[in-house]
Design an enzyme around this catalytic site. Structure first.
Site, PDB file in Angstrom:
ATOM      1  N   GLY A   1     -10.704 -31.633  20.919  1.00 33.87           N
ATOM      2  CA  GLY A   1     -11.016 -32.357  19.696  1.00 33.87           C
ATOM      3  C   GLY A   1     -11.972 -33.481  20.018  1.00 33.87           C
ATOM      4  O   GLY A   1     -12.019 -33.951  21.165  1.00 33.87           O
TER       5      GLY A   1
ATOM      6  N   GLN B   1     -16.615 -41.424  18.955  1.00 35.34           N
ATOM      7  CA  GLN B   1     -16.533 -41.219  20.412  1.00 35.34           C
ATOM      8  C   GLN B   1     -17.893 -40.893  21.023  1.00 35.34           C
ATOM      9  O   GLN B   1     -18.055 -40.970  22.237  1.00 35.34           O
ATOM     10  CB  GLN B   1     -15.555 -40.081  20.745  1.00 35.34           C
ATOM     11  CG  GLN B   1     -14.110 -40.417  20.435  1.00 35.34           C
ATOM     12  CD  GLN B   1     -13.199 -39.266  20.825  1.00 35.34           C
ATOM     13  OE1 GLN B   1     -13.069 -38.304  20.090  1.00 35.34           O
ATOM     14  NE2 GLN B   1     -12.587 -39.365  21.989  1.00 35.34           N
TER      15      GLN B   1
ATOM     16  N   CYS C   1      -7.056 -37.862  25.445  1.00 39.84           N
ATOM     17  CA  CYS C   1      -8.193 -38.266  24.611  1.00 39.84           C
ATOM     18  C   CYS C   1      -9.396 -38.406  25.528  1.00 39.84           C
ATOM     19  O   CYS C   1      -9.279 -39.005  26.603  1.00 39.84           O
ATOM     20  CB  CYS C   1      -7.872 -39.597  23.932  1.00 39.84           C
ATOM     21  SG  CYS C   1      -9.219 -40.224  22.914  1.00 39.84           S
ATOM     22  N   LEU C   2     -10.535 -37.859  25.128  1.00 31.81           N
ATOM     23  CA  LEU C   2     -11.723 -37.916  25.996  1.00 31.81           C
ATOM     24  C   LEU C   2     -12.198 -39.353  26.228  1.00 31.81           C
ATOM     25  O   LEU C   2     -12.914 -39.620  27.183  1.00 31.81           O
ATOM     26  CB  LEU C   2     -12.853 -37.050  25.432  1.00 31.81           C
ATOM     27  CG  LEU C   2     -12.621 -35.532  25.477  1.00 31.81           C
ATOM     28  CD1 LEU C   2     -13.772 -34.789  24.828  1.00 31.81           C
ATOM     29  CD2 LEU C   2     -12.414 -35.042  26.908  1.00 31.81           C
TER      30      LEU C   2
ATOM     31  N   HIS D   1      -5.019 -36.692  15.205  1.00 32.28           N
ATOM     32  CA  HIS D   1      -5.593 -37.541  16.254  1.00 32.28           C
ATOM     33  C   HIS D   1      -7.055 -37.888  15.912  1.00 32.28           C
ATOM     34  O   HIS D   1      -7.457 -39.051  15.990  1.00 32.28           O
ATOM     35  CB  HIS D   1      -5.492 -36.803  17.597  1.00 32.28           C
ATOM     36  CG  HIS D   1      -6.087 -37.523  18.765  1.00 32.28           C
ATOM     37  ND1 HIS D   1      -5.334 -37.938  19.845  1.00 32.28           N
ATOM     38  CD2 HIS D   1      -7.372 -37.902  19.055  1.00 32.28           C
ATOM     39  CE1 HIS D   1      -6.132 -38.545  20.723  1.00 32.28           C
ATOM     40  NE2 HIS D   1      -7.360 -38.515  20.276  1.00 32.28           N
ATOM     41  N   GLU D   2      -7.832 -36.873  15.505  1.00 31.29           N
ATOM     42  CA  GLU D   2      -9.260 -37.100  15.254  1.00 31.29           C
ATOM     43  C   GLU D   2      -9.493 -37.903  13.975  1.00 31.29           C
ATOM     44  O   GLU D   2     -10.396 -38.738  13.922  1.00 31.29           O
ATOM     45  CB  GLU D   2     -10.030 -35.770  15.204  1.00 31.29           C
ATOM     46  CG  GLU D   2      -9.905 -34.899  16.451  1.00 31.29           C
ATOM     47  CD  GLU D   2     -10.155 -35.615  17.764  1.00 31.29           C
ATOM     48  OE1 GLU D   2     -10.911 -36.609  17.787  1.00 31.29           O
ATOM     49  OE2 GLU D   2      -9.568 -35.204  18.787  1.00 31.29           O
TER      50      GLU D   2
ATOM     51  N   HIS E   1      -9.184 -41.474  14.631  1.00 29.43           N
ATOM     52  CA  HIS E   1     -10.395 -42.047  15.243  1.00 29.43           C
ATOM     53  C   HIS E   1     -11.369 -42.548  14.168  1.00 29.43           C
ATOM     54  O   HIS E   1     -12.043 -43.557  14.362  1.00 29.43           O
ATOM     55  CB  HIS E   1     -11.132 -40.985  16.067  1.00 29.43           C
ATOM     56  CG  HIS E   1     -10.717 -40.900  17.508  1.00 29.43           C
ATOM     57  ND1 HIS E   1     -10.835 -41.951  18.380  1.00 29.43           N
ATOM     58  CD2 HIS E   1     -10.216 -39.860  18.228  1.00 29.43           C
ATOM     59  CE1 HIS E   1     -10.417 -41.555  19.586  1.00 29.43           C
ATOM     60  NE2 HIS E   1     -10.025 -40.301  19.520  1.00 29.43           N
TER      61      HIS E   1
HETATM   62 ZN   LIG Z   1      -9.197 -39.141  20.971  1.00 29.47          ZN
END
Ligand SMILES: [Zn+2]
Length: 154
Positions: A45, A50, A88-89, A130-131, A134
């Protein structure tokens, strides 16, 4: 094009994203670049902030592969929740157990700008939550307890 992933505590990760008014070529390109970037980093994701863009665009690894969603909105969440480990990236190497709704119903535009409604359960439902967090400047470390966060020094 592979984009640079912003890592915590980059200030952009705390900003609220604006809705996309029109699905232009620029937005479609951003979607493609985000898919490429996510795959390059072996993520499941990714959200636009990000990669430094304050736009409501996310990528979710669906059963058939990664898909672009624009202006995603959660219409419904199941009352039933589930605790699963998440990464998470923007937080390389950090994995946290997070409680989230087991299922969600989402309304969004797809990568071509068409309106879609999706019912997701399990992992994709978790990725959507989650996304979408963000896009509002909410990070997964905000979903753990104060004491746990203190212990992790975050
Ligand atoms: Zn994330």
């Amino acid at each position: 094009m592979i984009l640079e992933i912003k890592k915590f505590p980059a200030p952009i990760l705390r900003k609220k994203c604006e809705g996309v008014k029109e699905v232009t070529g620029e937005i479609k390109n951003l979607g493609w670049d985000m898919v490429e970037t996510m795959e390059e980093n072996e993520g499941i994701g990714l959200a636009a902030p990000q990669v430094g863009e304050l736009k409501r665009v996310i990528i979710v690894q669906m059963e058939k592969g990664p898909e672009v969603f624009i202006n995603p909105k959660i219409l419904k969440k199941t009352r039933e929740t589930e605790i699963m480990e998440e990464g998470c990236l923007s937080f390389p190497g950090l994995f946290l157990k997070i409680k989230r709704a087991k299922g969600v119903e989402i309304e969004a535009l797809d990568g071509a700008g068409e309106k879609v409604k999706i019912k997701a359960e399990g992992l994709p439902a978790r990725i959507f939550q989650h996304e979408i967090d963000h896009l509002d400047g909410i990070l997964f470390i905000d979903r753990i307890s104060f004491w746990q966060r203190l212990k992790l020094k975050l």
